[in-house]
Motif scaffolding. Sequence first.
Motif, short mmCIF file in Angstrom:
data_model
loop_
_atom_site.label_atom_id
_atom_site.label_comp_id
_atom_site.label_asym_id
_atom_site.label_seq_id
_atom_site.Cartn_x
_atom_site.Cartn_y
_atom_site.Cartn_z
N ARG A 84 0.85 -1.20 0.00
CA ARG A 84 0.00 0.00 0.00
C ARG A 84 0.89 1.25 0.00
NH1 ARG A 84 -2.09 -2.84 4.11
NH2 ARG A 84 -1.97 -1.11 5.59
N VAL A 85 1.64 1.39 -1.10
CA VAL A 85 2.53 2.53 -1.31
C VAL A 85 2.24 3.01 -2.73
CG1 VAL A 85 4.93 3.31 -1.42
CG2 VAL A 85 4.28 1.49 0.19
N ASN A 86 1.85 4.26 -2.88
CA ASN A 86 1.52 4.81 -4.20
C ASN A 86 2.76 5.02 -5.05
OD1 ASN A 86 -1.32 4.96 -3.95
ND2 ASN A 86 -1.13 6.85 -2.76
N ASN A 87 2.55 4.95 -6.36
CA ASN A 87 3.58 5.28 -7.36
C ASN A 87 4.82 4.40 -7.26
OD1 ASN A 87 1.96 7.48 -8.32
ND2 ASN A 87 2.62 8.63 -6.52
N VAL A 88 4.61 3.12 -7.00
CA VAL A 88 5.71 2.17 -6.93
C VAL A 88 5.43 1.05 -7.93
CG1 VAL A 88 6.85 0.47 -5.44
CG2 VAL A 88 6.21 2.69 -4.52
N LEU A 139 10.83 0.49 -3.26
CA LEU A 139 10.48 0.55 -1.84
C LEU A 139 11.74 0.85 -1.04
CD1 LEU A 139 8.26 -2.66 -1.60
CD2 LEU A 139 7.44 -0.29 -1.70
N ASN A 140 11.58 1.48 0.12
CA ASN A 140 12.76 1.68 0.96
C ASN A 140 13.12 0.34 1.63
OD1 ASN A 140 11.35 1.41 3.51
ND2 ASN A 140 10.69 3.55 3.33
N GLU A 141 14.24 0.29 2.31
CA GLU A 141 14.72 -0.99 2.87
C GLU A 141 13.75 -1.59 3.88
OE1 GLU A 141 18.80 -1.49 4.04
OE2 GLU A 141 19.47 -0.04 2.56
N ALA A 142 13.18 -0.76 4.74
CA ALA A 142 12.23 -1.27 5.73
C ALA A 142 11.00 -1.85 5.03
CB ALA A 142 11.82 -0.17 6.70
N GLN A 143 10.52 -1.17 4.00
CA GLN A 143 9.37 -1.67 3.25
C GLN A 143 9.70 -2.97 2.52
OE1 GLN A 143 8.80 1.91 0.96
NE2 GLN A 143 7.04 2.56 2.20
#
Length: 141
Positions: A43-47, A53-57
């Motif tokens: 649930r992250v827009n524009n990916v 995604l960042n490392e945690a994601q």
Amino acid sequence: MHNADFQLDPQLAKDCFEVCDLPLSKILLLNDLQYPWFIQVPRVNNVSEIIDLNEAQQSQLWYESKILSESIKHVFQPFKLNIAALGNMVSQLHIHHIARFQNDVAWPKPVWGVATPKHYESADSTTLMDKMATLLGEKIC
């Protein structure tokens, strides 16, 4: 961990039922009863790519994929579990988790374009979604 104004791609919304939300991902059931086919959508827009995604994601995505995969194996006991992030038709990042059996309509080929989808009856999809949502909720905590 996710964007509060997240928008699910219209094609995924049209083709799938919403099963549940995990900390990062929305879990969907593709409306095709020929295969137990779940789709994980961060649930992250524009990916469009995992590397966006960042490392945690990314770590959370893989953890949730593991939990979803274990749940599918537990419920369906497939011969093989296919996991893929293609994005050729829908660019929004999503990961397919498909339980495969040696007697399914596409075996041993990939599932895409082999057979016309057969839609779930409402009660069948609800029962399956409830079972998976409960199992995922138990594992994610």
